[in-house]
Design an enzyme around this catalytic site. Structure first.
Site, PDB file in Angstrom:
ATOM      1  N   THR A   1      -8.518   6.703  -2.124  1.00 12.15           N
ATOM      2  CA  THR A   1      -9.866   6.165  -2.299  1.00 12.15           C
ATOM      3  C   THR A   1     -10.902   7.262  -2.060  1.00 12.15           C
ATOM      4  O   THR A   1     -12.021   7.171  -2.569  1.00 12.15           O
ATOM      5  CB  THR A   1     -10.128   4.978  -1.335  1.00 12.15           C
ATOM      6  OG1 THR A   1      -9.617   5.330  -0.036  1.00 12.15           O
ATOM      7  CG2 THR A   1      -9.460   3.719  -1.823  1.00 12.15           C
TER       8      THR A   1
ATOM      9  N   LYS B   1     -14.563   8.248  -3.880  1.00 11.44           N
ATOM     10  CA  LYS B   1     -15.816   8.527  -3.158  1.00 11.44           C
ATOM     11  C   LYS B   1     -16.399   9.863  -3.604  1.00 11.44           C
ATOM     12  O   LYS B   1     -17.606   9.992  -3.834  1.00 11.44           O
ATOM     13  CB  LYS B   1     -15.568   8.553  -1.640  1.00 11.44           C
ATOM     14  CG  LYS B   1     -15.253   7.174  -1.065  1.00 11.44           C
ATOM     15  CD  LYS B   1     -14.659   7.236   0.347  1.00 11.44           C
ATOM     16  CE  LYS B   1     -13.973   5.914   0.673  1.00 11.44           C
ATOM     17  NZ  LYS B   1     -13.012   6.004   1.778  1.00 11.44           N
TER      18      LYS B   1
ATOM     19  N   HIS C   1       0.797  -1.232   0.000  1.00 10.97           N
ATOM     20  CA  HIS C   1       0.000   0.000   0.000  1.00 10.97           C
ATOM     21  C   HIS C   1       0.826   1.277   0.000  1.00 10.97           C
ATOM     22  O   HIS C   1       0.261   2.360   0.121  1.00 10.97           O
ATOM     23  CB  HIS C   1      -0.929   0.056   1.209  1.00 10.97           C
ATOM     24  CG  HIS C   1      -2.001  -0.974   1.190  1.00 10.97           C
ATOM     25  ND1 HIS C   1      -3.250  -0.742   0.656  1.00 10.97           N
ATOM     26  CD2 HIS C   1      -2.013  -2.244   1.637  1.00 10.97           C
ATOM     27  CE1 HIS C   1      -3.984  -1.835   0.787  1.00 10.97           C
ATOM     28  NE2 HIS C   1      -3.258  -2.761   1.382  1.00 10.97           N
TER      29      HIS C   1
ATOM     30  N   LYS D   1      -8.416  13.808   4.400  1.00  6.28           N
ATOM     31  CA  LYS D   1      -7.514  12.664   4.413  1.00  6.28           C
ATOM     32  C   LYS D   1      -6.546  12.857   5.578  1.00  6.28           C
ATOM     33  O   LYS D   1      -6.506  13.931   6.168  1.00  6.28           O
ATOM     34  CB  LYS D   1      -6.749  12.558   3.089  1.00  6.28           C
ATOM     35  CG  LYS D   1      -6.131  13.891   2.628  1.00  6.28           C
ATOM     36  CD  LYS D   1      -5.503  13.793   1.247  1.00  6.28           C
ATOM     37  CE  LYS D   1      -6.486  13.891   0.111  1.00  6.28           C
ATOM     38  NZ  LYS D   1      -6.581  12.690  -0.686  1.00  6.28           N
ATOM     39  N   ARG D   2      -5.769  11.824   5.896  1.00  7.39           N
ATOM     40  CA  ARG D   2      -4.762  12.004   6.927  1.00  7.39           C
ATOM     41  C   ARG D   2      -3.837  13.160   6.568  1.00  7.39           C
ATOM     42  O   ARG D   2      -3.613  13.442   5.393  1.00  7.39           O
ATOM     43  CB  ARG D   2      -3.944  10.718   7.099  1.00  7.39           C
ATOM     44  CG  ARG D   2      -4.673   9.632   7.859  1.00  7.39           C
ATOM     45  CD  ARG D   2      -5.032  10.072   9.271  1.00  7.39           C
ATOM     46  NE  ARG D   2      -3.871  10.089  10.124  1.00  7.39           N
ATOM     47  CZ  ARG D   2      -3.558   9.128  10.990  1.00  7.39           C
ATOM     48  NH1 ARG D   2      -4.349   8.091  11.163  1.00  7.39           N
ATOM     49  NH2 ARG D   2      -2.463   9.225  11.742  1.00  7.39           N
TER      50      ARG D   2
ATOM     51  N   LYS E   1       0.802  14.589   1.030  1.00  7.53           N
ATOM     52  CA  LYS E   1      -0.569  14.869   0.569  1.00  7.53           C
ATOM     53  C   LYS E   1      -0.786  16.365   0.325  1.00  7.53           C
ATOM     54  O   LYS E   1      -1.760  16.783  -0.264  1.00  7.53           O
ATOM     55  CB  LYS E   1      -1.589  14.324   1.569  1.00  7.53           C
ATOM     56  CG  LYS E   1      -1.574  12.793   1.674  1.00  7.53           C
ATOM     57  CD  LYS E   1      -2.575  12.309   2.706  1.00  7.53           C
ATOM     58  CE  LYS E   1      -2.458  10.815   3.018  1.00  7.53           C
ATOM     59  NZ  LYS E   1      -3.052   9.947   1.989  1.00  7.53           N
TER      60      LYS E   1
END
Ligand code: 26V
Length: 809
Positions: free
Chosen positions: A654, A658, A358, A546-547, A552
């Protein structure tokens, strides 16, 4: 399932309240109602659970077991009602009894047994397995404390323990009779048997009891109920007289008892940095040993086959390297207890395990200190050592060209045990989670392993369950879709593609518009209630959830906000579509830089949201405690989905899927599954910007990027960084200096400055597109139409046919 009417359900609720809780409806709280309804749903589930288990036994079907340290399942009442086909009736019954279903569902505590993407993926997969009639089950840990609850105090993240089991949890069943013993530490003695084979006996081990708690996994309207089995750690208390003395000893040492319970005590909240903590290693072995013992016990009970034929009936997917000790544990049991020889045991093992990777971030790669593993799990270490010896020898003799690479391939090297290497060597399948991610594994991160075992490598792009993320989270949108294309898409989400035919139908687009607006109003309400801030429900809802992680790039997002604010301050009357920037993110408690970014976002929010000069054109909202239930509220209201990781770093993502499924337009980099979204919807239905993965990797290898050049030449960038450096946003001068230094003195390792200008330009394009309502709505519907491709049903079918070779029953 017999058709239940709202009246019938009301009767049952009334009775249940009296029998279980001794109260009348008029005295019942939302919580009472939550329990009463949950137990009624359980009554519906139980017979099907029993039936499903029985039918798996009778049909002798091959089973897949998904081993994962994390299952981020969120709340279950509403999704169980949905999958049992009772949701509408339940809402009606609750309303008629004077309750709001939303408040009743909100009484359930999220089961936050995961950090983020990896754990939520596991939960979506279980939903798809059951809904597609696949015999597939999850094994995990019943952490007493899930992922911490986040509070924001003076802009800072504060972590509170998440004692989610405080009240009773209606969905679990304790199965004490299926408990197994796990052994740690101790000494291994080796004996030669008469037939020359070796026998291993353990002495002075620390024993821990693993007690399973089963949670039903309900398939969508198909009467299938699979199992999520979570293990809880307890002291072993012997019942016989001889052991009494031992028990008494035990009570003298309560610290010891406490340390046993710690094994399933809490979920490690860090998904960013690998830390070699012994307790974490204990957790991992606790999960795999109990699960493998249980799998073998079931196999032996259910089949007459010898264990050498295990792979005909069992396949085990390991979710990242965290459960990879399952491989030596399987070897241990096959050899030491089932008395298979090494070669046969190895043949069986390597036909049973499949491994999913992952992340390619080196900080997250698991390697355990050799002595720690040897001391905690002496027999397991011996087996890993032997696997390693044989593997290294086979390279030496069969792959001359790789001889000098042995230190980079060896499972044990430089005093550490490399879990990814163990997982690759011990599995028959290795998969990445999006096309680009798998390519990077093959070409870079795992290149030499790929050259050794090309047949093992394959891609399985992630997916999400459209049942939770569309039907349940956004029922209004689901209704409009069904109104337009009929209900077949619910069982076959790829049929959402028929929406394309209508993507220019003005009247219809208006309906989609109305749904989005209602969802935005609902979120605006939530925001008002939880933050006191009023946001304009006509503004663009621009969402990044998100985290919190440097790669990110929440920092890029907030830099853009600061830029817009600076512009507005200079020219308050400039024409700008009002924007609401919404963030949700937890930082790992020890991740300093991530926490600084949270602080910065909240600080900017506290300035921007109250500045009258900018006439409400800009709002910044940080919603605390982002989790599955909050995601269900935010996602249906998103206009823009921020997916802006440094290219090459986000394995898949993901949340991108969504939000796409709920009609948001992706604004993102060519990274992870964004690339596959772009493939499907085309340039005109997505906003792509920034460096590509190849460019990023090229800069890392060859240099050539200088962040300071951008600081020196782009006034907008300079302004923002100077504002940070000069304490313009902080209460103290030093606040946010670290962010400034991190970028300029570490040469902006995530390319925030490099991608800044293209990011601004792309935002301008998006804003222009948003103003053209029909074009925007057309883009939105086009995204929904293609999103069926990302239903986890599709992903699970691919796992089932390509890797697991299991059949629907
Ligand atoms: C990593 C670590 C590393 C240190 C020890 C504890 C710990 C716990 C969890 C993790 C998980 C990191 C991997 C992860 O969550 N990857 C995400 O997986 C998603 C599902 O495949 C994918 O969509 C995301 O892109 C990826 O970041």
């Amino acid at each position: 399932m017999p058709q239940l009417t709202a009246n019938h359900l009301k009767d049952r609720l009334v009775k249940r309240l009296i029998i279980d809780r001794g109260i009348e409806v008029s005295d019942a709280t939302n919580k009472d109602m939550y329990y009463a309804l949950s137990y009624i749903v359980n009554d519906e589930i139980m017979p099907n659970w029993f039936k499903t288990n029985k039918s798996y036994g009778e049909k002798q079907a091959k089973q897949v077991y998904y081993l994962s340290m994390e299952f981020l399942i969120g709340r279950l009442l509403e999704s169980n009602l949905l999958n049992c086909g009772m949701l509408d009736v339940a809402k009606e019954a609750l309303e008629e009894l004077g309750f709001h279903s939303e408040f009743v569902f909100a009484e359930e505590r999220d089961a936050g047994l995961g950090n983020g993407g990896l754990g939520r993926l596991a939960a979506c997969f279980l939903d798809s397995l059951a809904s597609l009639h696949y015999p597939g089950h999850g094994y995990g840990i019943r952490y007493r404390y899930g992922l911490f609850e986040q509070r924001i105090i003076h802009g800072n993240q504060v972590e509170l323990p998440d004692y989610w089991l405080k009240d009773s949890y209606p969905w679990e069943t304790r199965k004490e009779e299926e408990a197994v013993v796990i052994q740690f530490h101790g000494k291994v003695h080796m004996f030669k048997r008469n037939d020359g084979s070796l026998e291993f006996k353990y002495e002075n081990t620390d024993k821990v009891l693993a007690v399973p708690y089963d949670i039903p996994v309900v398939g969508y309207k198909n009467e299938v109920v699979n199992t999520l089995r979570l293990w809880s750690a307890e002291p072993v208390l012997e019942q016989n007289a001889e052991a009494m003395e031992e028990n008494r000893e035990f009570y003298r040492d309560l610290d010891h008892q406490h340390s046993i319970e710690q094994i399933s005590g809490f979920l490690y909240p860090d998904d960013s940095n690998y830390e070699g903590k012994e307790l974490r290693l204990k957790q991992q072995y606790f999960l795999v040993s109990s699960s493998i013992q249980n799998i073998l016990k079931k196999f032996k009970k259910g089949h007459r086959l010898p264990v050498s034929r295990l792979s005909e009936k069992v396949v085990i997917q390991i979710n990242d390297t965290h459960p990879s000790l399952a491989i030596p544990e399987m070897m241990r049991i096959l050899m030491d207890e089932e008395r298979l020889d090494w070669d046969t045991a190895w043949e069986v093992t390597t036909k049973v395990f499949a491994y999913t990777n992952h992340t390619t971030l080196s900080e997250a790669l698991e390697t355990w200190p050799q002595e720690m593993l040897q001391n905690l799990l002496p027999r397991i270490y011996m087996i890993i050592d032997e696997i390693n010896e044989r593997f290294c020898k086979s390279i030496w003799f069969n792959y001359e060209e790789l001889r000098d690479k042995i230190p980079e391939l060896a499972i044990i090297a430089h005093g550490r045990v490399h879990m990814a290497r163990l997982a690759i060597v011990g599995s028959f399948s290795v998969n990445g989670v999006a096309r680009i991610h798998t390519e990077i594994l093959k070409k870079k991160e795992m290149r030499d392993f790929y050259s050794l075992f090309p047949e093992k490598f394959n891609n399985k792009t992630n997916g999400i369950t459209h049942r939770r993320w569309l039907l349940q989270a956004n029922p209004k949108l689901a209704d409009v879709i069904t109104e337009v294309i009929g209900p077949q898409w619910i069982k076959r989400p790829k049929q959402l593609i028929s929406l394309l035919k209508y993507s220019n139908d003005k009247a219809l687009l208006e309906k989609f518009n109305r749904v989005k607006h209602e969802n935005k109003k609902a979120l605006a309400n939530y925001i008002h209630q939880h933050t006191g801030i009023l946001v304009d429900d006509q503004s663009i809802f621009d969402v990044q959830i998100k985290r919190l992680h440097e790669y990110k790039r929440q920092l890029l997002n907030i830099f853009h906000v600061i830029y817009l604010y600076n512009e507005l301050k200079e020219n308050p009357n400039q024409d700008m579509t009002p924007h609401t920037f919404i963030f949700g993110a937890k930082a790992a408690p020890s991740y300093y830089v991530a926490k600084e970014v949270i602080k910065l976002i909240n600080t900017v929010a506290s300035i921007v949201n109250y500045d009258k000069d900018i006439q409400g054109k800009l709002k910044v909202i940080f919603l605390e405690n982002y989790n599955v239930s909050l995601a269900e509220k935010i996602i249906p209201a998103a206009d823009i989905s921020e997916q802006i990781s440094t290219a090459s770093k986000e394995a898949s993502g993901t949340g991108n899927m969504k939000m796409m499924m709920n009609g948001a337009i992706t604004l993102g980099t060519m990274d992870g599954a964004n690339i596959e979204i772009h493939d499907l919807v085309g340039d005109s239905n997505i906003f792509i910007f920034g460096l590509t993965a190849d460019e990023v990797l090229h800069y890392y290898q060859n240099g050539g990027y200088n962040a300071r050049d951008i600081y020196n030449t782009d006034d907008r960038v300079k302004r923002i960084l100077d504002q940070l450096n000069q304490g313009e946003f902080g209460k103290h001068d030093i606040e946010f200096k670290d962010i400034f230094y991190n970028i300029l003195y570490h040469n902006d390792p995530y390319f925030v400055l490099k991608d800044f200008e293209p990011y601004l330009e792309t935002h301008e394009l998006a804003e222009r597109a948003y103003r053209d309502r029909l074009t925007w709505l057309n883009m939105s519907v086009t995204n929904i139409a293609y999103s069926g491709k990302f239903s986890s049903d599709q992903t699970i079918r691919e796992y089932a046919t390509d890797i697991w070779k299991i059949k629907q029953v």
